[in-house]
Design a protein around this motif. Sequence first.
Motif, PDB file in Angstrom:
ATOM      1  N   TRP A   1     -46.177 -27.122 -35.326  1.00  0.00           N
ATOM      2  CA  TRP A   1     -45.350 -26.711 -36.444  1.00  0.00           C
ATOM      3  C   TRP A   1     -44.060 -27.530 -36.540  1.00  0.00           C
ATOM      4  O   TRP A   1     -43.477 -27.663 -37.614  1.00  0.00           O
ATOM      5  N   LYS A   2     -43.639 -28.105 -35.401  1.00  0.00           N
ATOM      6  CA  LYS A   2     -42.414 -28.905 -35.407  1.00  0.00           C
ATOM      7  C   LYS A   2     -42.548 -30.147 -36.288  1.00  0.00           C
ATOM      8  O   LYS A   2     -41.573 -30.596 -36.877  1.00  0.00           O
ATOM      9  N   GLU A   3     -43.766 -30.690 -36.384  1.00  0.00           N
ATOM     10  CA  GLU A   3     -43.984 -31.852 -37.258  1.00  0.00           C
ATOM     11  C   GLU A   3     -43.701 -31.484 -38.712  1.00  0.00           C
ATOM     12  O   GLU A   3     -43.059 -32.236 -39.443  1.00  0.00           O
ATOM     13  N   GLY A   4     -44.194 -30.327 -39.133  1.00  0.00           N
ATOM     14  CA  GLY A   4     -43.951 -29.877 -40.501  1.00  0.00           C
ATOM     15  C   GLY A   4     -42.482 -29.632 -40.768  1.00  0.00           C
ATOM     16  O   GLY A   4     -41.957 -30.003 -41.823  1.00  0.00           O
ATOM     17  N   VAL A   5     -41.805 -29.036 -39.796  1.00  0.00           N
ATOM     18  CA  VAL A   5     -40.370 -28.792 -39.944  1.00  0.00           C
ATOM     19  C   VAL A   5     -39.621 -30.123 -40.034  1.00  0.00           C
ATOM     20  O   VAL A   5     -38.694 -30.270 -40.833  1.00  0.00           O
ATOM     21  N   ALA A   6     -40.045 -31.101 -39.247  1.00  0.00           N
ATOM     22  CA  ALA A   6     -39.401 -32.417 -39.281  1.00  0.00           C
ATOM     23  C   ALA A   6     -39.571 -33.075 -40.648  1.00  0.00           C
ATOM     24  O   ALA A   6     -38.630 -33.661 -41.189  1.00  0.00           O
TER      25      ALA A   6
END
Length: 184
Positions: free
Chosen positions: A154-159
């Motif tokens: 999910w961190k990729e999407g937030v980035a």
Amino acid sequence: MGTTLLILGVALWAGAHLFKRLAPAQRTAMGEKGKGAVALALLGAIVLMVIGYRMADPVWLWVSPPWMTHVNNLLVFIAFYLFAVSALQTGLHQRIRHPQLSGFKAWAVAHLLVVGTLQGVILFGGLLAWAVVSVILINRANRDWTRPQDSAMWKEGVAIVGALFAMLVVGQIHGWLGPWPFGG
């Protein structure tokens, strides 16, 4: 006069950032006071770069085609994304040792593509050179790199969302202070 201030600003920026790498004993001896001195030097560098860039009469070296704005914007988005990758420690951070400096290099290259003045070459080319030298010095000093641990997907999407938001906000400010960065 403007070009001289611009060169001094870029040199001060590079010197302040590279001081820790080139003179580690002196930087360590400065202790916590050294952080304040470096911060003041960086603030001074930014002021000199802004004033010098704005004062200098443009000396045109080339004119970019209009479609280059899209390439610029893609590279700037990648730059913001790489900063977010670093902050969030995403999965991509496991593959890129220096995401912030890589993002900074993408930003500098983006601007070199669309700012065809001598002042643009001094500013963005100088900052690009600083980022390249920084990576080389850091890698020489720390040859062993321990890759960060796995991170949640999910961190990729937030980035990506964070980078897009940052780009839109910074783009708006860029348009208020200088040229509109999105074309049209």
